[in-house]
Motif scaffolding. Sequence first.
Motif, PDB file in Angstrom:
ATOM      1  N   ARG A  56       9.165   5.622  -0.315  1.00 15.55           N
ATOM      2  CA  ARG A  56       7.770   5.724  -0.736  1.00 15.55           C
ATOM      3  C   ARG A  56       7.343   7.156  -1.015  1.00 15.55           C
ATOM      4  O   ARG A  56       6.343   7.384  -1.676  1.00 15.55           O
ATOM      5  CB  ARG A  56       6.872   5.151   0.360  1.00 15.55           C
ATOM      6  CG  ARG A  56       7.005   3.648   0.492  1.00 15.55           C
ATOM      7  CD  ARG A  56       5.718   2.956   0.209  1.00 15.55           C
ATOM      8  NE  ARG A  56       4.664   3.379   1.087  1.00 15.55           N
ATOM      9  CZ  ARG A  56       3.588   2.644   1.322  1.00 15.55           C
ATOM     10  NH1 ARG A  56       3.462   1.469   0.753  1.00 15.55           N
ATOM     11  NH2 ARG A  56       2.651   3.083   2.105  1.00 15.55           N
ATOM     12  N   HIS A  57       8.088   8.126  -0.461  1.00 17.25           N
ATOM     13  CA  HIS A  57       7.700   9.517  -0.637  1.00 17.25           C
ATOM     14  C   HIS A  57       8.730  10.246  -1.476  1.00 17.25           C
ATOM     15  O   HIS A  57       9.911  10.278  -1.144  1.00 17.25           O
ATOM     16  CB  HIS A  57       7.526  10.204   0.719  1.00 17.25           C
ATOM     17  CG  HIS A  57       6.392   9.626   1.508  1.00 17.25           C
ATOM     18  ND1 HIS A  57       6.552   8.541   2.320  1.00 17.25           N
ATOM     19  CD2 HIS A  57       5.074   9.947   1.545  1.00 17.25           C
ATOM     20  CE1 HIS A  57       5.369   8.226   2.854  1.00 17.25           C
ATOM     21  NE2 HIS A  57       4.473   9.064   2.393  1.00 17.25           N
ATOM     22  N   THR A 109      10.031  17.191   1.274  1.00 17.32           N
ATOM     23  CA  THR A 109      10.229  16.890   2.688  1.00 17.32           C
ATOM     24  C   THR A 109      11.101  15.654   2.860  1.00 17.32           C
ATOM     25  O   THR A 109      12.045  15.657   3.655  1.00 17.32           O
ATOM     26  CB  THR A 109       8.860  16.638   3.378  1.00 17.32           C
ATOM     27  OG1 THR A 109       7.921  17.573   2.853  1.00 17.32           O
ATOM     28  CG2 THR A 109       8.985  16.795   4.874  1.00 17.32           C
ATOM     29  N   ALA A 110      10.794  14.610   2.083  1.00 20.76           N
ATOM     30  CA  ALA A 110      11.560  13.373   2.194  1.00 20.76           C
ATOM     31  C   ALA A 110      13.022  13.611   1.862  1.00 20.76           C
ATOM     32  O   ALA A 110      13.924  13.094   2.520  1.00 20.76           O
ATOM     33  CB  ALA A 110      10.971  12.309   1.265  1.00 20.76           C
ATOM     34  N   ARG A 111      13.276  14.445   0.832  1.00 19.29           N
ATOM     35  CA  ARG A 111      14.672  14.702   0.441  1.00 19.29           C
ATOM     36  C   ARG A 111      15.394  15.516   1.514  1.00 19.29           C
ATOM     37  O   ARG A 111      16.568  15.319   1.770  1.00 19.29           O
ATOM     38  CB  ARG A 111      14.718  15.442  -0.905  1.00 19.29           C
ATOM     39  CG  ARG A 111      14.164  14.634  -2.098  1.00 19.29           C
ATOM     40  CD  ARG A 111      15.029  13.419  -2.461  1.00 19.29           C
ATOM     41  NE  ARG A 111      14.817  12.260  -1.605  1.00 19.29           N
ATOM     42  CZ  ARG A 111      13.841  11.374  -1.738  1.00 19.29           C
ATOM     43  NH1 ARG A 111      12.957  11.515  -2.691  1.00 19.29           N
ATOM     44  NH2 ARG A 111      13.730  10.343  -0.909  1.00 19.29           N
ATOM     45  N   ALA A 160      19.273  15.756   6.043  1.00 22.82           N
ATOM     46  CA  ALA A 160      19.509  15.972   7.470  1.00 22.82           C
ATOM     47  C   ALA A 160      20.151  14.737   8.088  1.00 22.82           C
ATOM     48  O   ALA A 160      21.015  14.824   8.964  1.00 22.82           O
ATOM     49  CB  ALA A 160      18.198  16.308   8.173  1.00 22.82           C
ATOM     50  N   LEU A 161      19.731  13.544   7.623  1.00 22.99           N
ATOM     51  CA  LEU A 161      20.275  12.289   8.148  1.00 22.99           C
ATOM     52  C   LEU A 161      21.775  12.180   7.871  1.00 22.99           C
ATOM     53  O   LEU A 161      22.519  11.606   8.655  1.00 22.99           O
ATOM     54  CB  LEU A 161      19.565  11.110   7.490  1.00 22.99           C
ATOM     55  CG  LEU A 161      18.339  10.555   8.182  1.00 22.99           C
ATOM     56  CD1 LEU A 161      17.694   9.480   7.318  1.00 22.99           C
ATOM     57  CD2 LEU A 161      18.707   9.982   9.529  1.00 22.99           C
ATOM     58  N   VAL A 162      22.199  12.740   6.751  1.00 23.63           N
ATOM     59  CA  VAL A 162      23.592  12.594   6.339  1.00 23.63           C
ATOM     60  C   VAL A 162      24.490  13.634   7.011  1.00 23.63           C
ATOM     61  O   VAL A 162      25.704  13.501   7.047  1.00 23.63           O
ATOM     62  CB  VAL A 162      23.696  12.687   4.798  1.00 23.63           C
ATOM     63  CG1 VAL A 162      25.122  12.434   4.337  1.00 23.63           C
ATOM     64  CG2 VAL A 162      22.783  11.650   4.161  1.00 23.63           C
TER      65      VAL A 162
END
Lengths: 311, 261
Positions: free
Chosen positions: B84-85, B89-91, B96-98
């Motif tokens: 949704r974003h 920041t979302a990217r 960071a998640l990966v």
Amino acid sequence: MSVAIKLRGCGKTWPGGTVALHPLDLDIAAGETLVLLGPSGCGKTTLLRLIAGLELPDAGGQVLFDGEDVTRLPIERRNVGMVFQSYALFPNMDVAGNIGYGLRVRGIPRAEVARRVDEMLEMTRLTEFARRRVDALSGGQRQRVALARAIAPRPRVLLLDEPLSALDARLREELRQEIDALLRSLGITAIYVTHDQAEAMALSDRICAMERGRIAQIGTGRDLYHRPANDFVAGFVGDTNRLGEELVRPEQLALHPSAEGEWTVQRATFLGPFVRVKLRDAAGRELMVDMPDLATPAPGARVEVRRRGPA
Amino acid sequence: MGFWTGLGFTLLISAFLILPVLVSVLPGITANQFEGLSSGLTTRWLREVWANYGGTVLLSLQIALSTLVITLLVGVPAAYVLARHAGVTARLVEEALVMPVAVPGIATALGLILAYGAVGDLRASWLFILVGHVVFCLPFMVRAVLAVLLSMDLKGLEEAARACGASWPQRFLGVILPNIAGGMLAGSLMVVTLSLGEFNMTLLLHTPFTRTLPVGLADAYTALRTEMASAYTLIFFVLIVPLLSAMQWAAGRADRVGAVR
């Protein structure tokens, strides 16, 4: 059931500072079909989304449904029906599932939902497709599902955002007539966004022509065509000739072959229902005249131009 | 290259790849691995493995399923928010998640031990391994669900549901979840498979009382009990091969659904 809509000082500025809509007032009568007409980027869709409750107007703007201030009410609580340009049908539901969705989320009993869905299927001639997946439908059928889904819960207002722009010309004409008949029979207040002036003329009680975030003119199709408020409106609803201070439509003029005529035929283009003739005079002024394909003059011929009498 | 040459070449490559699998499994069901198949087949090693390492199989399944539940509960909402974003920041969050996938498992494990090793009894609990597996597997769930969310008209569908009068929970459960089910399935199979086979990180995170299947397998091999290790590998295959096949099937299905749209 249908409501009158009033907008008061409704503007919209995007976070980046771009003004999509300058503050405007607009009154829509109960049961009226108002068409928002204009080129892309004129603010017509933003205006529709403000009325829908998908966008909030800038501070100070007010949206009133029959006098009730609904400015802060999100779309899901405004009881409006909306048809989107992309249709946005739910791929996980079949045709009947899509049409009944608005009824189910309102907690209406099953039997009543089924009855109402059947009624909608019949009205939109989709009965035989009730159990079909929506991705197995043609463009025109999808469009009718979107329409049935929007009106099934009997909304107070119906909002249509370029509902026919994804269809080819023939189908567009057919569905336009269907939508027109439907809006008349429902007597619902409807707001219809389009960039197609023929669609606007055919469907509207009144047209609201928009230009760069402002309302350029509001009136009937005839008002806009014959008495355009400015050059933008005149040019958007049809081709025009400028004769001195006056704007004249090409079909309001007639040609007469004459050796002493001040105009010379430049080109005659056959367009089906009529021929468009381009003329030029000694001073280099240009003129467009539409005439039946009967005695089309050849390029280079000298002609006189006269106003046709009132039809 | 002719058809038969091509086929022969393909079969040769396949045999080259499959041979080690057969060789590693065969001693596990052979009565005497030095005499070969002529000594007869047996389930003795399988039974012995179960007696010695049965607990590791159960713990691995327990951790894999717990990892699945947590990655679903955290990953699906995370993917939804990321979809949704569109902002920077979302990217960054997505990147960071990966990270745990790019960083060697040993480094992640050391980080976890240094940061949380002294917190209560966590170090001795299987939950410590669970934390590691969630960190490692979460990006796979997020990616799988995010890919589906980005391929559909999320904004349009949500606005259409809102226009129909649906509240947020109604549209999330009735419209969004059913349409991302394919991505959730693909992500789930991936997470369970990765968790069952995870070794690098688990080797450092485990204790003698919290050994998982791959750790026990390494133990059996280093103990030079080839027939035991072999039978153990067979059990691992029985668990993992159906999951891998299901994953292939789910991916094929998702492709077909994608092609229809």
